[in-house]
Design a protein around this motif. Structure first.
Motif, mmCIF file in Angstrom:
data_model
loop_
_atom_site.group_PDB
_atom_site.id
_atom_site.type_symbol
_atom_site.label_atom_id
_atom_site.label_comp_id
_atom_site.label_asym_id
_atom_site.label_seq_id
_atom_site.Cartn_x
_atom_site.Cartn_y
_atom_site.Cartn_z
ATOM 1 N N ALA A 19 0.826 -1.207 0.000
ATOM 2 C CA ALA A 19 0.000 0.000 0.000
ATOM 3 C C ALA A 19 0.861 1.259 0.000
ATOM 4 C CB ALA A 19 -0.937 0.007 1.206
ATOM 5 N N ASP A 20 2.048 1.176 0.528
ATOM 6 C CA ASP A 20 2.935 2.337 0.564
ATOM 7 C C ASP A 20 3.797 2.446 -0.687
ATOM 8 O OD1 ASP A 20 1.977 3.210 2.966
ATOM 9 O OD2 ASP A 20 3.562 2.306 4.160
ATOM 10 N N ASP A 21 3.589 1.547 -1.655
ATOM 11 C CA ASP A 21 4.414 1.490 -2.858
ATOM 12 C C ASP A 21 4.212 2.712 -3.753
ATOM 13 O OD1 ASP A 21 6.275 0.299 -4.537
ATOM 14 O OD2 ASP A 21 4.770 -0.862 -5.609
ATOM 15 N N GLU A 22 2.981 2.971 -4.148
ATOM 16 C CA GLU A 22 2.651 4.106 -5.005
ATOM 17 C C GLU A 22 1.205 4.500 -4.741
ATOM 18 O OE1 GLU A 22 1.539 2.249 -9.177
ATOM 19 O OE2 GLU A 22 3.558 1.631 -8.594
ATOM 20 N N GLY A 23 0.808 5.679 -5.168
ATOM 21 C CA GLY A 23 -0.571 6.116 -4.950
ATOM 22 C C GLY A 23 -0.808 6.487 -3.497
ATOM 23 N N LYS A 24 -2.084 6.437 -3.091
ATOM 24 C CA LYS A 24 -2.437 6.781 -1.710
ATOM 25 C C LYS A 24 -1.869 5.765 -0.742
ATOM 26 C CE LYS A 24 -7.048 7.661 -2.749
ATOM 27 N NZ LYS A 24 -8.430 7.649 -2.300
ATOM 28 N N LYS A 25 -1.379 6.258 0.377
ATOM 29 C CA LYS A 25 -0.911 5.349 1.418
ATOM 30 C C LYS A 25 -2.127 4.708 2.080
ATOM 31 C CE LYS A 25 3.343 7.781 2.438
ATOM 32 N NZ LYS A 25 4.431 6.875 2.312
ATOM 33 N N LYS A 26 -1.943 3.493 2.551
ATOM 34 C CA LYS A 26 -2.969 2.721 3.259
ATOM 35 C C LYS A 26 -4.077 2.219 2.344
ATOM 36 C CE LYS A 26 -0.964 3.607 7.236
ATOM 37 N NZ LYS A 26 0.390 3.998 6.890
ATOM 38 N N THR A 27 -3.844 2.262 1.023
ATOM 39 C CA THR A 27 -4.758 1.638 0.069
ATOM 40 C C THR A 27 -3.926 1.020 -1.058
ATOM 41 O OG1 THR A 27 -5.029 3.637 -1.266
ATOM 42 C CG2 THR A 27 -6.653 3.274 0.494
ATOM 43 N N LEU A 28 -4.527 0.087 -1.764
ATOM 44 C CA LEU A 28 -3.885 -0.537 -2.923
ATOM 45 C C LEU A 28 -4.610 -0.097 -4.187
ATOM 46 C CD1 LEU A 28 -3.673 -4.234 -1.651
ATOM 47 C CD2 LEU A 28 -1.784 -2.601 -1.770
ATOM 48 N N ASN A 29 -3.853 0.386 -5.169
ATOM 49 C CA ASN A 29 -4.463 0.634 -6.468
ATOM 50 C C ASN A 29 -4.377 -0.655 -7.282
ATOM 51 O OD1 ASN A 29 -1.885 0.506 -7.687
ATOM 52 N ND2 ASN A 29 -1.587 2.708 -7.451
ATOM 53 N N LYS A 30 -4.842 -0.616 -8.507
ATOM 54 C CA LYS A 30 -4.887 -1.839 -9.322
ATOM 55 C C LYS A 30 -3.487 -2.429 -9.530
ATOM 56 C CE LYS A 30 -6.079 -1.518 -13.622
ATOM 57 N NZ LYS A 30 -6.813 -1.393 -14.885
ATOM 58 N N GLU A 31 -2.499 -1.610 -9.798
ATOM 59 C CA GLU A 31 -1.135 -2.103 -10.016
ATOM 60 C C GLU A 31 -0.555 -2.721 -8.743
ATOM 61 O OE1 GLU A 31 0.610 -2.583 -12.842
ATOM 62 O OE2 GLU A 31 -1.317 -2.031 -13.722
ATOM 63 N N GLU A 32 -0.808 -2.092 -7.606
ATOM 64 C CA GLU A 32 -0.324 -2.637 -6.335
ATOM 65 C C GLU A 32 -0.995 -3.963 -6.017
ATOM 66 O OE1 GLU A 32 0.735 1.586 -4.118
ATOM 67 O OE2 GLU A 32 -1.321 0.848 -4.113
ATOM 68 N N LEU A 33 -2.313 -4.062 -6.266
ATOM 69 C CA LEU A 33 -3.028 -5.322 -6.052
ATOM 70 C C LEU A 33 -2.445 -6.412 -6.949
ATOM 71 C CD1 LEU A 33 -5.340 -6.947 -4.772
ATOM 72 C CD2 LEU A 33 -6.798 -6.130 -6.647
ATOM 73 N N LYS A 34 -2.166 -6.070 -8.187
ATOM 74 C CA LYS A 34 -1.578 -7.027 -9.124
ATOM 75 C C LYS A 34 -0.232 -7.519 -8.596
ATOM 76 C CE LYS A 34 -0.191 -7.490 -13.937
ATOM 77 N NZ LYS A 34 -0.099 -6.832 -15.236
ATOM 78 N N LYS A 35 0.607 -6.612 -8.085
ATOM 79 C CA LYS A 35 1.909 -6.996 -7.534
ATOM 80 C C LYS A 35 1.746 -7.941 -6.346
ATOM 81 C CE LYS A 35 4.433 -2.811 -8.746
ATOM 82 N NZ LYS A 35 5.074 -1.603 -8.202
ATOM 83 N N VAL A 36 0.807 -7.620 -5.458
ATOM 84 C CA VAL A 36 0.563 -8.483 -4.293
ATOM 85 C C VAL A 36 0.208 -9.890 -4.753
ATOM 86 C CG1 VAL A 36 -0.982 -8.955 -2.344
ATOM 87 C CG2 VAL A 36 -0.163 -6.639 -2.721
ATOM 88 N N LEU A 37 -0.744 -9.991 -5.656
ATOM 89 C CA LEU A 37 -1.225 -11.293 -6.091
ATOM 90 C C LEU A 37 -0.148 -12.074 -6.853
ATOM 91 C CD1 LEU A 37 -4.852 -10.335 -7.169
ATOM 92 C CD2 LEU A 37 -4.100 -11.356 -5.000
ATOM 93 N N GLU A 38 0.636 -11.382 -7.652
ATOM 94 C CA GLU A 38 1.683 -12.055 -8.426
ATOM 95 C C GLU A 38 2.859 -12.497 -7.558
ATOM 96 O OE1 GLU A 38 2.633 -9.237 -11.511
ATOM 97 O OE2 GLU A 38 1.037 -9.976 -12.808
ATOM 98 N N LYS A 39 3.248 -11.666 -6.602
ATOM 99 C CA LYS A 39 4.446 -11.954 -5.805
ATOM 100 C C LYS A 39 4.171 -12.753 -4.544
ATOM 101 C CE LYS A 39 7.103 -8.046 -7.470
ATOM 102 N NZ LYS A 39 7.841 -6.838 -7.125
#
Length: 109
Positions: A19-39
């Motif tokens: 969630a702290d990767d990019e975009g708003k902190k404390k939320t996941l955007n689509k790219e962050e969700l994709k990274k979580v699921l893939e990794k």
């Protein structure tokens, strides 16, 4: 640390790391969700449930308030859904009532 303690702390830590990767902190955007699921999903039974083209659909399904971000509550719903899929694959149980029962009157766990 007890196993359930470890699971809970891992879920929180994983969410916060991504969630702290990019975009708003404390939320996941689509790219962050994709990274979580893939990794973070490597078990074949779970990995088979997640396809790159399904990320958009997953985002729409999880993002209940339609703000384009996944908050922690929405992320927990995703983890819970994956846990249910894994349980069902391991046991053959956990579907909707009345489905997947071999005999009438059989109890679900």
């Amino acid at each position: 640390m007890a196993r359930l303690d470890q699971v809970i702390t891992n879920i929180v830590d994983i969410f916060l790391d991504y969630a702290d990767d990019e975009g708003k902190k404390k939320t996941l955007n689509k790219e962050e969700l994709k990274k979580v699921l893939e990794k973070e999903i490597q078990t074949p039974e779970l990995k088979d449930q997640i396809k790159a083209e399904d990320i958009e659909e997953a985002m729409n399904m999880l993002d209940k308030n339609h703000d384009g971000e996944i908050n922690f509550r929405e992320f927990c719903r995703c983890v819970s859904d994956l846990a249910k899929c894994y349980y069902q694959k391991k046991t053959g149980k956990g579907g909707k009532k009345g489905k997947g029962k071999e005999r009438e009157g059989e109890q679900e766990d």
